[in-house]
Design a protein around this motif. Structure first.
Motif, mmCIF file in Angstrom:
data_model
loop_
_atom_site.group_PDB
_atom_site.id
_atom_site.type_symbol
_atom_site.label_atom_id
_atom_site.label_comp_id
_atom_site.label_asym_id
_atom_site.label_seq_id
_atom_site.Cartn_x
_atom_site.Cartn_y
_atom_site.Cartn_z
ATOM 1 N N UNK A 39 0.918 -1.257 -0.111
ATOM 2 C CA UNK A 39 -0.105 -0.043 0.079
ATOM 3 C C UNK A 39 0.899 1.212 0.129
ATOM 4 N N UNK A 40 0.304 2.197 -0.514
ATOM 5 C CA UNK A 40 0.969 3.729 -0.312
ATOM 6 C C UNK A 40 0.145 4.624 0.597
ATOM 7 N N UNK A 41 0.748 5.072 1.534
ATOM 8 C CA UNK A 41 -0.103 5.840 2.645
ATOM 9 C C UNK A 41 0.727 7.180 2.487
ATOM 10 N N UNK A 42 -0.069 8.090 2.275
ATOM 11 C CA UNK A 42 0.512 9.816 2.075
ATOM 12 C C UNK A 42 0.167 10.463 3.263
ATOM 13 N N UNK A 43 1.089 10.986 3.677
ATOM 14 C CA UNK A 43 1.464 11.825 4.825
ATOM 15 C C UNK A 43 1.509 13.328 4.066
ATOM 16 N N UNK A 44 0.477 14.247 4.370
ATOM 17 C CA UNK A 44 0.462 15.610 3.989
ATOM 18 C C UNK A 44 0.183 16.494 4.973
#
Length: 308
Positions: A39-44
């Motif tokens: 999975x790709x988890x984005x932190x913004x």
């Protein structure tokens, strides 16, 4: 590992930096999230929100002040044994923000990429080592003859590919990409992100994708976490965050994204958010379920007001 078990689980992570006897910076405060295999988890979030600090705490470049970090079922938040350190270094890698500053200018590309192999003795012979380096160079779109060049002989996009190759050669389960495209031109950003997506399909590597470019995060991430002043304000799938933002800060971030349609862009309303005057106190908020996997940090009154 089953797909429903998180590869990475962060629970109530705190990262404080003591500046003096009277002042401590709370860079990360009670942040929790999970990341699944492949999975790709984005932190913004804006600059200074704690995104990079979280990544560096997870990979143990920083010693976490408090909280628990579970990686592939192993607790990596306390004092690491030699075996635990080796497990972490071979299964988790990082791609840094500045593609020039993170590469040793005195070493050739082959030496830089093969350093992890050398440290952990992950090859049978010199020929095997060279073959692994050439294969990974080819995978990231560089030629075999690049192995004997120095970092200053490459463009920014090529240097970032070297950084990706250095991380990938260890065949990690998780790669922390710390704003790895922010220093690149827009066209090169697309190339690097597409390369990362292709590699993910091939190797099932999970990404913790740290960025402030929401449009790019939307493109690469399956789930997103929104950070502000060290707190995780909102988390959910990409669709949940973009179609139904709940927290005022998330709404302000999304309203700042330019629209490619001139007619829509002309009428776009940019929302402003000022924490000091908002009356919101992050330390008093708790995690509330909006729907599905969509959570928001709020008090009961704030949650009722935002979702009515």
């Amino acid at each position: 590992m089953q797909q429903n078990e998180p590869l990475l689980k962060v629970e109530n992570l705190k990262q404080y930096f003591r500046i003096s006897s009277h002042y401590t910076v709370k860079a990360v405060d009670n942040v929790s999230f999970s990341l699944y295999p492949g999975e790709t988890y984005g932190l913004v979030g804006e600059s200074g929100s704690g995104k990079s600090t979280i990544g560096r705490s997870i990979i143990r470049l920083y010693e976490p002040t408090a909280g628990k970090i579970l990686f592939d079922g192993n607790n990596i938040s306390g004092k690491l044994t030699k075996k635990g350190r080796t497990f972490l270094r071979t299964n988790m890698q990082m791609i840094f923000q500045d593609p020039m500053a993170c590469l040793n200018p005195r070493k050739k590309v082959g030496e830089i990429i093969g350093e992890g192999l050398d440290i952990h003795h992950l090859y049978n012979s010199r020929a095997d080592r060279e073959e692994k380096i050439q294969k990974i160079l080819e995978k990231v779109g560089l030629a075999p003859e690049h192995i004997d060049r120095y970092p200053h002989q490459f463009s920014g996009g090529q240097r970032q590919r070297v950084g990706i190759a250095r991380a990938l050669i260890m065949n990690p389960r998780l790669i922390i990409a710390d704003e790895c495209i922010s220093a690149l031109d827009v066209s090169i950003q697309a190339q690097v992100v597409n390369l990362m997506k292709d590699i993910q399909k091939e190797t099932n590597t999970a990404y913790l994708f740290i960025a402030h470019d929401l449009s790019m995060v939307k493109y690469i991430s399956s789930r997103i976490g929104v950070l502000h002043q060290g707190h995780m304000l909102e988390t959910g799938t990409t669709d949940e965050i973009f179609t139904n933002p709940v927290h005022p800060y998330t709404k302000s971030l999304l309203s700042a994204i330019p629209r490619p349609n001139p007619a829509v862009e002309r009428n776009r309303t940019i929302l402003t958010y000022d924490y000091a005057s908002s009356g919101i106190d992050y330390s008093k908020g708790t995690s509330h379920l909006v729907s599905g996997t969509h959570y928001v940090l709020a008090t009961d009154d704030e949650f009722a007001k935002w979702t009515k």
